[in-house]
Design an enzyme around this catalytic site. Structure first.
Site, PDB file in Angstrom:
ATOM      1  CG  LEU A  33      43.521  34.520  37.349  1.00 47.28           C
ATOM      2  CD1 LEU A  33      42.121  34.166  36.847  1.00 47.28           C
ATOM      3  CD2 LEU A  33      44.581  33.821  36.500  1.00 47.28           C
TER       4      LEU A  33
ATOM      5  N   GLY B 136      46.595  40.668  32.197  1.00 42.89           N
ATOM      6  CA  GLY B 136      47.277  39.886  31.159  1.00 42.89           C
ATOM      7  C   GLY B 136      46.594  38.533  30.984  1.00 42.89           C
ATOM      8  CG  HIS B 137      46.624  35.549  34.119  1.00 40.47           C
ATOM      9  ND1 HIS B 137      47.089  36.176  35.254  1.00 40.47           N
ATOM     10  CD2 HIS B 137      47.497  34.546  33.861  1.00 40.47           C
ATOM     11  CE1 HIS B 137      48.187  35.565  35.678  1.00 40.47           C
ATOM     12  NE2 HIS B 137      48.465  34.582  34.841  1.00 40.47           N
TER      13      HIS B 137
END
Ligand code: PAF
Length: 288
Positions: free
Chosen positions: A42, A45-46
């Site tokens: 992760l 952006g996630h």
């Protein structure tokens, strides 16, 4: 298998039954649910998708599953970064549940179903990764049907994937709202991606050009340039200076991803690109 509440601060469901029990309890409490499907590793952006999930629903599930069926045999399935503990730490205070099944739980012995779409799966990524979207569609359908969320959220970096998932959900009457989350970018404009860790320092420097070329091409088209092969060809020529292989750089209709036959956008246009630098394949896109 019960929920794992000991390994990390965020509880983890490792089976469909544990996931369904947790969601059923939230439903009894009258809560809404968002699902953010990921393959882990992760990055910010996630996390922006998880934040969007919290805006849209009372509870957010992040699934972490490196889905073998969306990788071709020559692709990076075994090298794909697997960082569960670090991912769980990043989700602390942000997600309410991690769903991290193993491959045997998702694809038990005898598993025989594939969801394959025509049309929007065929151009661009479909030309270079012909089996990819069937793997994505099948796993996303399974994740959604297991969690039965109100909304499922996907990053816009994988624009074609988002269009494929919207089509599948509409075609199969799956009762979930599909939301796209804006692309998060590094300071030089490179779209955040779990695969950016593969880049050497020199490749990382050159990779920033992808965004510069997309922005310049979008501005050129917005100023009235025809969406002709010449426009895309010019962009491909500049990109080739820093990238080793360009799979595609095309200007297409945003929704259907078909080319404009008369060189003029009749609907919203988008530039989509996939290119390799060293061994790393990067994709990006930008509206015009
Ligand atoms: O975008 C991804 O990370 C994957 O394709 C997804 C949607 C989680 C399916 O495995």
């Amino acid at each position: 298998m019960p929920l794992d509440t000991k390994s990390y601060a965020v509880p983890v469901a490792r089976s469909a039954a544990a996931l369904r029990d947790a969601v059923a309890e939230w439903r009894r409490e009258g809560r809404t649910v968002a699902l953010v499907p990921t393959m882990g590793a992760l990055h910010d952006g996630h996390l922006s998708l998880v934040d969007l999930g919290r805006e849209k629903a009372d509870r957010v599930i992040v699934s972490i599953f490196v889905n073998p069926t969306q990788f071709a045999p020559h692709e990076d399935f075994s090298a794909y970064p697997r960082t569960e503990a670090a991912d769980a730490a990043r989700l602390e205070g942000k997600a309410h549940l991690i769903f991290a099944p193993d491959a045997a739980d998702m694809y038990p012995q005898g598993f025989s179903t594939t969801i394959s779409l025509t049309g929007v799966t065929e151009p661009l990524e479909g030309t270079f990764r012909p089996t990819h979207f069937a793997g994505v569609a099948t796993v996303v359908a399974k994740l959604i049907l297991r969690a039965m969320p109100d909304v499922a959220i996907f990053g816009e970096k994988d624009w074609q994937q988002l269009m494929v998932i919207r089509r599948m959900v509409a075609d199969l009457d799956i009762p979930v709202e599909i939301l796209g989350g804006a692309i998060m970018r590094e300071a030089d404009g490179l779209a955040m991606s779990s695969r950016n860790v593969y880049l050497s320092p020199d490749e990382r420097k050159a990779a920033g050009q992808l965004n510069v070329i997309l922005r310049e091409t979008a501005a050129h088209v917005a100023k009235g340039a025809r969406i002709s092969d010449a426009t895309a060809e010019g962009a491909r020529r500049v990109l080739a200076l820093g990238f080793d292989k360009i799979d595609y750089l095309e200007i297409r209709d945003s929704g259907s991803l078909v080319a404009y036959p008369d060189d003029r956008p009749t609907s919203s246009a988008r530039i989509l690109v996939a290119a390799k630098i060293g061994k790393t394949r990067l994709i990006d896109n930008m509206p015009v």
